[in-house]
Design a protein around this motif. Structure first.
Motif, short mmCIF file in Angstrom:
data_model
loop_
_atom_site.label_atom_id
_atom_site.label_comp_id
_atom_site.label_asym_id
_atom_site.label_seq_id
_atom_site.Cartn_x
_atom_site.Cartn_y
_atom_site.Cartn_z
N ALA A 23 -45.78 21.17 -14.17
CA ALA A 23 -47.05 20.99 -14.88
C ALA A 23 -46.72 20.38 -16.24
O ALA A 23 -45.57 20.03 -16.50
N GLU A 24 -47.69 20.27 -17.10
CA GLU A 24 -47.47 19.70 -18.42
C GLU A 24 -46.61 20.65 -19.25
O GLU A 24 -47.10 21.61 -19.82
N ARG A 54 -51.00 26.46 -21.53
CA ARG A 54 -51.40 26.16 -20.16
C ARG A 54 -52.68 25.34 -20.19
O ARG A 54 -53.70 25.80 -20.69
N LEU A 55 -52.59 24.12 -19.67
CA LEU A 55 -53.72 23.20 -19.71
C LEU A 55 -54.33 22.96 -18.35
O LEU A 55 -55.24 22.16 -18.22
N GLU A 56 -53.80 23.64 -17.33
CA GLU A 56 -54.35 23.51 -15.99
C GLU A 56 -54.19 24.83 -15.25
O GLU A 56 -53.38 25.67 -15.63
N THR A 80 -53.62 25.46 -8.12
CA THR A 80 -54.15 25.89 -6.83
C THR A 80 -52.94 26.28 -6.01
O THR A 80 -52.00 25.51 -5.88
#
Length: 164
Positions: free
Chosen positions: A127-128, A155-157, A160
């Motif tokens: 992730a980022e 945490r930007l997302e 799933t």
């Protein structure tokens, strides 16, 4: 003195502070923090050995149906045996899984080695700015380990999950 303005958020228009802390700035030191997790497992002995190795925790109490593991920071994991046929329905109300944070890049690699050696399925997601590792404990419950932690990288997302 005028109270701070609040703005409505969400479908129920619950008030939100005008200036919430920025993501990644850490928790409010005056609020509660997570101290213990209770996990219902099929076999508490096998699970205690697994979590002891993965999380670098010490088993401090063991009974016929439960075990208590304690980490160096005082974090506790209670394991309660509920039998080999007990189910864990995904999508039901309640905690589904916990995401642990590795202590550093070497610890993250160690966690990956433990999961690969002990779990049938291991997934890694980027992730980022952080990586999420997912495997299974001896009861088939998802175990997630991230690095770096949310105190270091916001945490930007929301992931799933790849499988349920």
């Amino acid at each position: 003195m005028t109270p701070p303005k609040e703005k409505a958020a969400g479908p129920h228009n619950a008030p939100v502070p005008a200036d919430p802390p920025s993501a990644g700035s850490g928790p409010d030191p005056s609020g509660p923090w997570l101290a213990s997790v209770v996990v219902f497992v099929h076999d508490h002995d096998a699970s205690a050995d697994f979590y002891r190795e993965l999380l670098n925790m010490e088993v401090t109490v063991r009974t016929a149906t439960a075990a208590l593991l304690v980490g160096r920071n005082g974090m506790q994991v209670y394991l309660r045996a509920v039998g080999p046929k007990a189910s864990h329905p995904v999508g039901q109300v309640g905690t589904q899984y916990v995401i642990w944070t590795a202590d550093g890049p070497d610890d993250f690699q160690r966690c990956e080695r433990v999961l690969r050696a002990r779990a049938g399925h291991v997934y890694t997601r980027e992730a980022e700015g952080f990586t999420l590792l997912e495997g299974e404990d001896p009861s088939g419950l998802p175990v997630l380990v991230a690095y770096p932690g949310p105190d270091d990288v916001a945490r930007l997302e929301i992931f799933t999950r790849a499988h349920v």
